[in-house]
Design a protein around this motif. Structure first.
Motif, short mmCIF file in Angstrom:
data_model
loop_
_atom_site.label_atom_id
_atom_site.label_comp_id
_atom_site.label_asym_id
_atom_site.label_seq_id
_atom_site.Cartn_x
_atom_site.Cartn_y
_atom_site.Cartn_z
N VAL B 19 0.76 -1.18 -0.02
CA VAL B 19 -0.02 -0.05 0.02
C VAL B 19 0.68 1.13 -0.16
O VAL B 19 1.96 1.42 0.52
CB VAL B 19 -0.81 0.19 1.25
CG1 VAL B 19 -1.72 1.32 1.22
CG2 VAL B 19 -1.82 -1.23 1.27
N GLU B 20 0.62 2.53 -0.89
CA GLU B 20 1.23 3.60 -0.67
C GLU B 20 0.06 4.53 -0.80
O GLU B 20 -0.74 4.73 -1.83
CB GLU B 20 2.22 3.60 -1.73
CG GLU B 20 3.03 5.13 -1.77
CD GLU B 20 4.03 5.13 -2.88
OE1 GLU B 20 3.72 4.87 -4.10
OE2 GLU B 20 5.14 5.70 -2.54
N LEU B 21 0.02 5.54 0.16
CA LEU B 21 -0.95 6.56 0.18
C LEU B 21 -0.17 7.88 -0.11
O LEU B 21 0.74 8.09 0.79
CB LEU B 21 -1.59 6.84 1.36
CG LEU B 21 -2.85 5.55 1.53
CD1 LEU B 21 -2.26 4.50 2.32
CD2 LEU B 21 -4.07 6.24 2.51
N LYS B 22 -0.42 8.54 -1.07
CA LYS B 22 0.30 9.75 -1.55
C LYS B 22 -0.04 10.98 -0.90
O LYS B 22 -1.20 11.34 -0.60
CB LYS B 22 0.32 9.90 -3.19
CG LYS B 22 0.97 8.89 -3.70
CD LYS B 22 0.94 8.94 -5.33
CE LYS B 22 1.82 8.08 -6.10
NZ LYS B 22 1.89 6.69 -5.66
N CYS B 23 0.85 11.89 -0.49
CA CYS B 23 0.65 13.11 0.18
C CYS B 23 1.92 14.05 -0.21
O CYS B 23 3.09 13.83 -0.30
CB CYS B 23 0.90 13.03 1.56
SG CYS B 23 1.10 14.49 2.65
N LYS B 57 1.96 -0.17 13.28
CA LYS B 57 1.02 -0.98 12.51
C LYS B 57 1.66 -1.27 11.25
O LYS B 57 0.93 -1.60 10.33
CB LYS B 57 -0.53 -0.22 12.39
CG LYS B 57 -1.06 -0.08 14.01
CD LYS B 57 -2.38 0.56 13.75
CE LYS B 57 -2.94 0.69 14.98
NZ LYS B 57 -4.40 1.05 15.07
N GLY B 58 3.11 -1.29 11.09
CA GLY B 58 3.66 -1.68 9.96
C GLY B 58 3.61 -0.56 8.88
O GLY B 58 4.38 -0.72 7.67
N PHE B 59 3.23 0.69 9.12
CA PHE B 59 3.30 1.99 8.41
C PHE B 59 4.43 2.63 8.38
O PHE B 59 4.96 2.66 9.76
CB PHE B 59 2.14 2.69 8.42
CG PHE B 59 0.84 1.97 7.82
CD1 PHE B 59 -0.18 1.64 8.68
CD2 PHE B 59 0.39 2.45 6.56
CE1 PHE B 59 -1.12 1.10 8.14
CE2 PHE B 59 -0.74 1.78 6.16
CZ PHE B 59 -1.70 1.37 6.70
N THR B 60 5.10 3.22 7.54
CA THR B 60 6.13 4.11 7.74
C THR B 60 5.79 5.23 6.71
O THR B 60 5.14 4.94 5.44
CB THR B 60 7.59 3.57 7.20
OG1 THR B 60 7.36 2.66 5.95
CG2 THR B 60 7.88 2.42 8.19
N ALA B 61 6.61 6.41 6.79
CA ALA B 61 6.57 7.42 5.82
C ALA B 61 7.83 8.06 6.02
O ALA B 61 8.17 8.52 7.04
CB ALA B 61 5.17 8.23 6.27
N ASP B 62 8.36 8.55 4.83
CA ASP B 62 9.75 9.36 4.74
C ASP B 62 9.41 10.61 4.31
O ASP B 62 8.63 10.77 3.07
CB ASP B 62 10.60 8.45 3.78
CG ASP B 62 11.07 7.11 4.50
OD1 ASP B 62 11.21 5.91 4.04
OD2 ASP B 62 11.42 7.07 5.43
N LEU B 63 9.85 11.59 4.72
CA LEU B 63 9.64 12.87 4.57
C LEU B 63 10.92 13.38 3.13
O LEU B 63 12.14 12.96 3.46
CB LEU B 63 10.09 14.05 5.51
CG LEU B 63 9.91 15.32 4.98
CD1 LEU B 63 8.66 15.77 4.43
CD2 LEU B 63 10.31 16.30 6.49
N LYS B 74 2.87 0.81 3.41
CA LYS B 74 2.95 -0.60 3.90
C LYS B 74 3.20 -1.71 3.14
O LYS B 74 2.57 -1.79 2.06
CB LYS B 74 1.62 -0.78 4.97
CG LYS B 74 1.74 -1.90 5.69
CD LYS B 74 0.16 -1.97 6.68
CE LYS B 74 0.18 -3.08 7.42
NZ LYS B 74 -0.56 -3.04 8.72
N PRO B 75 3.97 -2.57 3.46
CA PRO B 75 4.46 -3.59 2.55
C PRO B 75 3.38 -4.58 2.37
O PRO B 75 3.22 -5.20 1.16
CB PRO B 75 5.66 -4.23 3.21
CG PRO B 75 5.64 -3.98 4.45
CD PRO B 75 4.89 -2.70 4.55
N PHE B 76 2.70 -5.13 3.38
CA PHE B 76 1.71 -5.86 3.35
C PHE B 76 0.49 -5.52 4.01
O PHE B 76 0.06 -5.47 5.11
CB PHE B 76 1.91 -7.42 3.67
CG PHE B 76 3.53 -7.72 3.54
CD1 PHE B 76 4.60 -7.59 4.11
CD2 PHE B 76 3.47 -8.38 2.10
CE1 PHE B 76 5.82 -8.19 3.59
CE2 PHE B 76 4.70 -8.65 1.57
CZ PHE B 76 5.92 -8.64 2.48
N ALA B 77 -0.80 -5.03 3.29
CA ALA B 77 -2.03 -4.77 3.74
C ALA B 77 -2.78 -5.76 4.40
O ALA B 77 -2.66 -6.94 4.03
CB ALA B 77 -2.84 -4.10 2.64
#
Lengths: 114, 110
Positions: B19-23, B57-63, B74-77
């Motif tokens: 999963v990738e949610l864009k911002c 919860k397995g989520f990461t985000a990089d600025l 997240k690698p595995f939803a």
């Protein structure tokens, strides 16, 4: 302390009436925020308090809106002469002092102006 | 002026897929970025903040300051990841208000 509490959960009012919402933040949080959220949008900033001082107010906030936090604890948001465009979810949040903290949100008050 | 854009209103993926949610954001200074999540019938809650460099919860985000992005990955939803996700920006350490994006509704299909 059960988190940020907002009252009421729902409010239906006739156009032109005044409404008041209450927010009780987490007790050790000195910062309190009001946001408004309409359908399909993210929360939009209204105003911010540090203790009892209102330090920032959105330019989008008309003069029909007023907020208070008289003793630096709970806060009230009043909308005078409500309009249908005021229908929204009104969210309150609080945060601890310090730059790294995010907000803790309440469940919100859903206002419907008919 | 600060602005946060989440280009996808809806995102649907299968369980186990990445999963990738864009911002993307617009701000000339050094922002602080956050992801908030709202599960069904629950209040909005903080998921993670870039300053902590944490995984929740397995989520990461990089600025990525070059691309002015703060994508959530997240690698595995998992099915319990289904929720509304909001990216938010605070304009540096002296600022208080958060500017939110419009949100992305993530649905994980079984």
């Amino acid at each position: 302390d059960t988190g940020v509490s907002q009252d009421p959960r729902h409010k239906i009012t006739k156009r032109g009436q005044n409404v008041t919402f209450r927010c009780d933040p987490i007790s050790e949080h000195n910062r309190l925020y009001w946001y408004r959220q309409t359908l399909g949008q993210g929360p939009e900033f209204l105003t911010y308090f540090q203790n009892e001082a209102q330090l920032e107010k959105s330019r989008l906030l008309s003069n029909r809106f007023s907020a208070e936090r008289p003793k630096g604890s709970f806060s009230t948001l009043e909308i005078q002469r409500t309009e249908q465009g005021d229908s929204a979810m009104y969210l309150c949040a609080s945060s601890a002092p310090g730059p790294i903290y995010g907000y803790t949100f309440g469940s919100g008050t859903r206002l419907t102006v008919v | 002026a600060q602005r946060v854009t989440q280009p996808e209103k809806l995102l649907s993926v299968f369980k186990g897929a990445p999963v990738e949610l864009k911002c993307n954001y617009s701000y000339s200074g050094s922002p602080e970025l956050f992801w908030y999540v709202q599960y069904s019938r629950q209040r909005l809650q903080l998921l993670l903040r870039h300053i902590s460099r944490e995984s929740i919860k397995g989520f990461t985000a990089d600025l990525n300051k070059g691309e002015t992005s703060f994508h959530l990955k997240k690698p595995f939803a998992q099915e319990e990841d289904s929720a509304m996700y909001y990216c938010a920006l605070r304009a540096g350490r002296g600022a208080q208000k958060l500017v939110f994006g419009q949100g992305t509704r993530l649905t994980i299909n079984p």
